[in-house]
Design an enzyme around this catalytic site. Structure first.
Site, PDB file in Angstrom:
ATOM      1  N   LYS A  51       0.460  -0.848   0.121  1.00 38.73           N
ATOM      2  CA  LYS A  51       0.365  -0.451  -0.320  1.00 38.73           C
ATOM      3  C   LYS A  51       1.123   1.014   0.248  1.00 38.73           C
ATOM      4  O   LYS A  51       1.825   1.451   0.917  1.00 38.73           O
ATOM      5  CB  LYS A  51      -0.758  -0.046   0.923  1.00 38.73           C
ATOM      6  CG  LYS A  51      -1.941   0.967   1.601  1.00 38.73           C
ATOM      7  CD  LYS A  51      -2.853   0.974   2.289  1.00 38.73           C
ATOM      8  CE  LYS A  51      -3.984   2.098   2.355  1.00 38.73           C
ATOM      9  NZ  LYS A  51      -3.667   3.483   2.375  1.00 38.73           N
ATOM     10  N   ARG A 104     -17.076   0.949  -1.468  1.00 41.50           N
ATOM     11  CA  ARG A 104     -15.766   0.182  -0.630  1.00 41.50           C
ATOM     12  C   ARG A 104     -16.718  -1.510  -0.454  1.00 41.50           C
ATOM     13  O   ARG A 104     -17.304  -1.200   0.656  1.00 41.50           O
ATOM     14  CB  ARG A 104     -16.209   1.431   0.234  1.00 41.50           C
ATOM     15  CG  ARG A 104     -14.645   0.740   1.401  1.00 41.50           C
ATOM     16  CD  ARG A 104     -14.858   2.086   2.721  1.00 41.50           C
ATOM     17  NE  ARG A 104     -14.516   3.499   2.433  1.00 41.50           N
ATOM     18  CZ  ARG A 104     -13.173   3.662   1.770  1.00 41.50           C
ATOM     19  NH1 ARG A 104     -12.527   3.483   1.800  1.00 41.50           N
ATOM     20  NH2 ARG A 104     -13.134   5.540   1.177  1.00 41.50           N
TER      21      ARG A 104
END
Ligand code: AMP
Length: 592
Positions: free
Chosen positions: A235, A450
């Site tokens: 990430k 999401r």
């Protein structure tokens, strides 16, 4: 415009989604196709269709001044009205004389928006806005201002307008939604829907498709609990960017769907020669390793063991604080290009050579991305940005290689046990990245969603105990309560502000705190109050950077309130020394 505004009032008056949709559908059907198409855009809270790059460039201050002028109200009357709703459109409806303005048509509003957008300079814009608002009725002005400020605040998301278009036209919702995603124009989508031509909608390049988002997980176990076949990536702590490449032109769009190509003039060339594609990835401040320094070309790291082996050769990410100097700039100096080079870490592909790929599973998209990035580039046409970035920098061709950036296929890893995931997590952090992304290889790309197909695993850098020094009234469901808190740490015996946060407390806590802050206000500055420094909060954040925004000289990235700390006295809050310590630690963890 009167009918539009009345429909908006009716939509605002109900909290029921189905009723809102029915009102919008009924309203759209009652208008001509042209008016309904414009209304669809306005109902999604925008003056222009999403794909257009046009913006009004009219700020809240200018609107505030014109409302003050037309209403002949004092600043304090306006502030008092504003405090009630936090919405300038609603303020205008309240303070303007009842019989002001004879009314304007929807088409006039639409035309004037275009004139305002193309007018140069504040004086020309002010004259046009004043003309528009002085002719509109107070109710019309209310919604014109709301559209100009980009939010109707009537509980109507664009997806509800899509629902209403489906209802009004009899077309299936999924087809309306898909056409709107492809076109980036809800007005045109309406037109195609009522003409039964939705299947003619083709991908229009150079407007951003919604970004797929990730849900947080708290442990490696949870990270592997939602799906069987996971691919894992680092990430990166940069900014999300969608790259559109077509006909030799390259543009980058941010998560807010704004075009950001100008801030990264070295990136278009890194993607030139690719076929027509839309890529998803992260722009990251990048330390090129020596192998790459001369020729930072595409680095391919397909879904295999070799990805891990290759990772160290790619260079590495640098802290977000370095990327920060690249953000929001229209012109990038040579000095900044030199001191803060970037790379585009591509991790997904949404469109290639005429085919929309979002319904393909990630497994297939990843293979297509690998293939496209590792294939020899087509004829090398210099990438065209809209405003030639090289031109604006004044470099002679060929440009110095130091300003060439790379598109790097984000390395992918596999993990089949929590232990393996934990090891990858530690390795990602050691590389200076925030943590891991865990993705379901069988999942489609879901724009704007999401869900649990993409998971993010990161740990808080640290938390700070801070003292609240000022508070503000909130927006939306937080209207009328003091929910935005500015907070500080100690510098000797002085409190110095370091950030502002508004998320994290429960409604009950906010109600209680509002009462307390009203009773302990030092200075009432309208919608902001400085308050007695008694309340301690624990805040988390993603990153810390040097900044002039607050008097501590530091700012927090994504600060959020974890909890109230009634157990701590203000004197026990953290100090500027600890802030420096965290800042240094973060730098050394991410700086080689
Ligand atoms: P967060 O901002 O904490 O909600 O995390 C999601 C963000 O992580 C995305 O919007 C991206 O900007 C960023 N990100 C960094 N690396 C990746 C990656 N490999 N895949 C997807 N998103 C990533």
């Amino acid at each position: 415009m009167r009918r539009f505004a009345e429909a908006c009032e009716a939509i605002a008056a109900t909290t029921k989604k189905l009723q809102k949709i029915a009102i919008v559908a009924g309203y759209l059907n009652s208008r001509s196709v042209d008016e309904a198409a414009i209304s669809s855009v306005f109902l999604s809270g925008k003056p222009f269709p999403a794909w257009e790059e046009t913006t009004l460039q009219v700020g809240g201050t200018l609107l505030w001044r014109i409302v003050a002028e037309l209403s002949a109200k004092s600043e304090s009357d306006l502030t008092a009205a504003y405090r009630k709703t936090g919405d300038l459109g609603a303020v205008a409806a309240e303070v303007l004389p009842e019989h002001a303005g004879e009314g304007v048509s929807l088409l006039e509003v639409s035309n004037l928006f275009r004139q305002i957008a193309s007018a140069r300079g504040p004086a020309a814009k002010t004259a046009l806005v004043r003309d528009l608002l002085s002719r509109a009725t107070p109710l019309e002005t209310k919604y014109i201002i709301k559209i100009m400020t980009g939010d109707l605040r009537i509980g109507l998301k664009e997806s509800l307008v899509e629902d209403a278009i489906a209802q009004a036209s009899g077309a299936p919702f999924s087809r309306v939604q898909r056409a709107n995603m492809l076109l980036g124009d809800i007005g045109e989508t309406f037109r195609l829907a009522v003409e039964h031509k939705l299947n003619e909608a083709k991908m229009r390049m150079f407007h951003a498709i919604g970004f797929m988002l990730a849900s947080p997980v708290d442990s490696p176990e949870e990270g592997l609990s939602y799906f069987a076949d996971a691919t894992v990536e680092d990430k990166y702590d940069g900014i999300r960017a969608q790259a559109h490449v077509a006909d030799g032109e390259v543009k980058f769009f941010s998560r807010t769907r704004d075009e950001i190509t100008e801030s990264f003039p070295e990136l278009p060339d890194a993607l030139s020669g690719l076929p027509d594609v839309i890529l998803d990835g992260e722009i990251v401040a990048w330390q090129y390793s020596s192998e790459l320094a001369g020729s930072p070309e595409v680095v391919d790291a397909p879904l295999s063991e070799s990805a891990e082996a290759k990772a160290p050769n790619l260079g590495r990410a640098r802290p977000f604080s370095i990327l920060q100097q690249r953000l929001g700039r229209k012109k990038v100096s040579e000095k900044v290009l030199r001191s803060a080079p970037v790379a585009y870490l591509a991790f997904d592909i949404l469109y290639a050579r005429g085919d929309l790929l979002i319904d393909c599973p990630l497994r297939e998209r990843a293979q297509i991305l690998d293939k496209i990035l590792s294939a020899p580039r087509g004829e090398h046409r210099p990438a065209r940005g809209k405003s030639s970035p090289q031109g604006s920098l004044g470099f002679d061709e060929p440009r110095p290689t130091t300003f060439t950036a790379a598109v790097i296929r984000a390395p992918t890893f596999r993990a089949s046990s929590p232990d393996e995931l934990e090891t990858l997590f530690a390795a990602a952090q050691a590389r200076g990245n925030e943590g891991l992304m865990i993705k379901d290889l069988s999942s489609p790309y879901q724009p704007g969603k999401r869900g649990k197909s993409w998971l993010k695993m990161k740990r808080e850098l640290a938390t700070l105990d801070v003292v609240v020094t000022a508070v503000e009234y909130g927006h939306g469901k937080r209207v009328g309560v003091l929910s935005d808190y500015t907070f500080a740490v100690w510098n000797g015996d002085q409190l110095v502000n370091i950030g502002k946060a508004y998320s994290g407390l429960t409604d009950a806590e906010i109600t209680e705190m509002t009462k307390w802050f009203l009773d302990h206000t030092i200075e009432d500055q309208g919608f902001r109050r400085t308050v007695e420094a008694k309340i301690v909060l624990e805040v988390a954040f993603n990153n810390m950077m040097k900044s002039n925004r607050h008097d501590s000289g530091y700012a927090l990235r994504f600060p959020r309130i974890i909890r109230l700390r009634p157990d701590k006295s203000p004197q026990e809050a953290d100090t500027i020394e600890r802030v420096r310590e965290i800042f240094e630690r973060q730098g050394s963890a991410t700086n080689p």
